[in-house]
Design an enzyme around this catalytic site. Structure first.
Site, PDB file in Angstrom:
ATOM      1  N   CYS A 142     -78.184  34.598   8.698  1.00  0.00           N
ATOM      2  CA  CYS A 142     -77.584  33.378   8.166  1.00  0.00           C
ATOM      3  C   CYS A 142     -77.951  33.317   6.688  1.00  0.00           C
ATOM      4  O   CYS A 142     -79.144  33.322   6.347  1.00  0.00           O
ATOM      5  CB  CYS A 142     -78.173  32.180   8.921  1.00  0.00           C
ATOM      6  SG  CYS A 142     -77.687  30.572   8.279  1.00  0.00           S
ATOM      7  N   CYS A 193     -71.081  33.926   4.044  1.00  0.00           N
ATOM      8  CA  CYS A 193     -71.602  33.168   5.192  1.00  0.00           C
ATOM      9  C   CYS A 193     -71.237  34.018   6.399  1.00  0.00           C
ATOM     10  O   CYS A 193     -70.119  34.548   6.470  1.00  0.00           O
ATOM     11  CB  CYS A 193     -70.945  31.803   5.274  1.00  0.00           C
ATOM     12  SG  CYS A 193     -71.149  30.965   6.872  1.00  0.00           S
TER      13      CYS A 193
HETATM   14  N1  DGL Z   1     -73.732  31.295   9.119  1.00  0.00           N
HETATM   15  C1  DGL Z   1     -74.413  30.579   8.111  1.00  0.00           C
HETATM   16  C2  DGL Z   1     -74.506  31.349   6.801  1.00  0.00           C
HETATM   17  O1  DGL Z   1     -74.441  32.558   6.809  1.00  0.00           O
HETATM   18  C3  DGL Z   1     -74.115  29.166   7.797  1.00  0.00           C
HETATM   19  C4  DGL Z   1     -73.243  28.292   8.515  1.00  0.00           C
HETATM   20  C5  DGL Z   1     -73.788  26.868   8.467  1.00  0.00           C
HETATM   21  O2  DGL Z   1     -74.582  26.570   9.325  1.00  0.00           O
HETATM   22  O3  DGL Z   1     -73.402  26.117   7.576  1.00  0.00           O
HETATM   23  O4  DGL Z   1     -74.700  30.784   5.763  1.00  0.00           O
END
Ligand code: DGL
Length: 267
Positions: free
Chosen positions: A82, A193
């Site tokens: 993430c 993301c």
């Molecule tokens: N998947 C997450 C990232 O790579 C973020 C998504 C979120 O929770 O806003 O930043």
């Protein structure tokens, strides 16, 4: 037995993956491809998603809680899959678990710049990733080499969380949030993301004939994870087929089912 400071028969332990929800599965599928013999536990914190619009302190606490849970289950390495949690918490996690190989993910700005021919680079990421110092430091490194524009995409990860891959709404989202940044000379879009790689087909369709490359950091992150496990002699012997155990804080079976579907998606 204690090996490398990590209790248990370390090599046999699974590798832990975490994300605010289902996005990190785009990194996990790459890790499974390059490390097929490994077992993985994936924890999606969908109950508390999104992280990307929360305060740094809140993101940290949520991330620490997920990692503690994974540590209790027993893992030999960790991927913070993430971008948001990485920028808010990875440095602190390394301090908390100094023996554990830990990799994070950051927007793939470097590969975008390296492959650039002078055109504009757009970085789609959560508002929190874009606000973080870690990201600013990353941009600073490449400031003289390319025009890099950050595109905050609050509300986009929800399409993946909710399994809404078709339809007008996504198109409207891209029109409102991405279109204003698209210029004739836009050459690359960085998917900053981990949820966004699952929206590649829809984004491609939206972009139409424009010759824009889409890149993300899943391969680089997975290779770095493999390298760190290897350095600590924690990789399993090849020749077996590892298992993936997916857990989700929402407690919803539908989220678990959707997770396995995303993991199996061709890419
Ligand atoms: N998947 C997450 C990232 O790579 C973020 C998504 C979120 O929770 O806003 O930043």
């Amino acid at each position: 037995m204690i090996r490398n400071g990590i209790p248990g028969s370390s090599r046999e332990l699974p590798v832990g993956f975490m994300d605010s929800g289902l996005g990190g599965l785009s990194v996990l599928r790459e890790a499974v491809r390059i490390m097929p013999a490994e077992d993985f536990i994936y924890y999606g914190d969908s109950l508390n998603a999104p992280y990307g619009t929360k305060e740094q302190e809140v993101i940290r606490e949520l991330t620490f809680a997920v990692v503690e849970n994974l540590m209790k289950q027993g893992i030999k390495g960790l991927a913070v899959a993430c971008n948001t949690a990485t920028s808010a918490a990875v440095r602190l996690l390394r301090g908390m678990y100094p023996e554990l190989p830990i990799v994070g993910i950051e927007p793939a700005v470097k590969p975008a710049v390296v492959s650039s021919h002078g055109g504009r680079i757009l970085v789609m990421a959560t508002p929190m990733t874009i606000a973080q110092e870690k990201y600013h430091a990353l941009l600073e490194q490449y400031r003289d080499q390319a025009e890099i524009i950050s595109v905050p995409c609050g509300g986009l990860m929800e399409f993946v969380e909710q399994g809404k891959f078709d339809g007008e709404q996504l198109d409207t989202y891209f029109r409102e949030h991405l279109m204003p940044f698209l210029t004739e000379d836009t050459e690359t879009i960085v998917l900053g993301c981990t949820h966004y790689p699952f929206l590649r087909p829809q984004l491609r369709e939206f972009l139409g004939e424009r010759p824009i490359q889409l890149i993300d950091g899943s391969y680089g992150t997975s290779m770095e994870l493999k390298r760190r496990l290897k350095v600590k002699d924690l990789l399993r012997e090849e020749g077996r087929k590892g298992e993936v155990n997916i857990q989700n804080s929402s407690g919803s079976q539908a989220m678990i089912d959707r997770s396995y579907e995303l993991l199996a998606m061709p890419f």
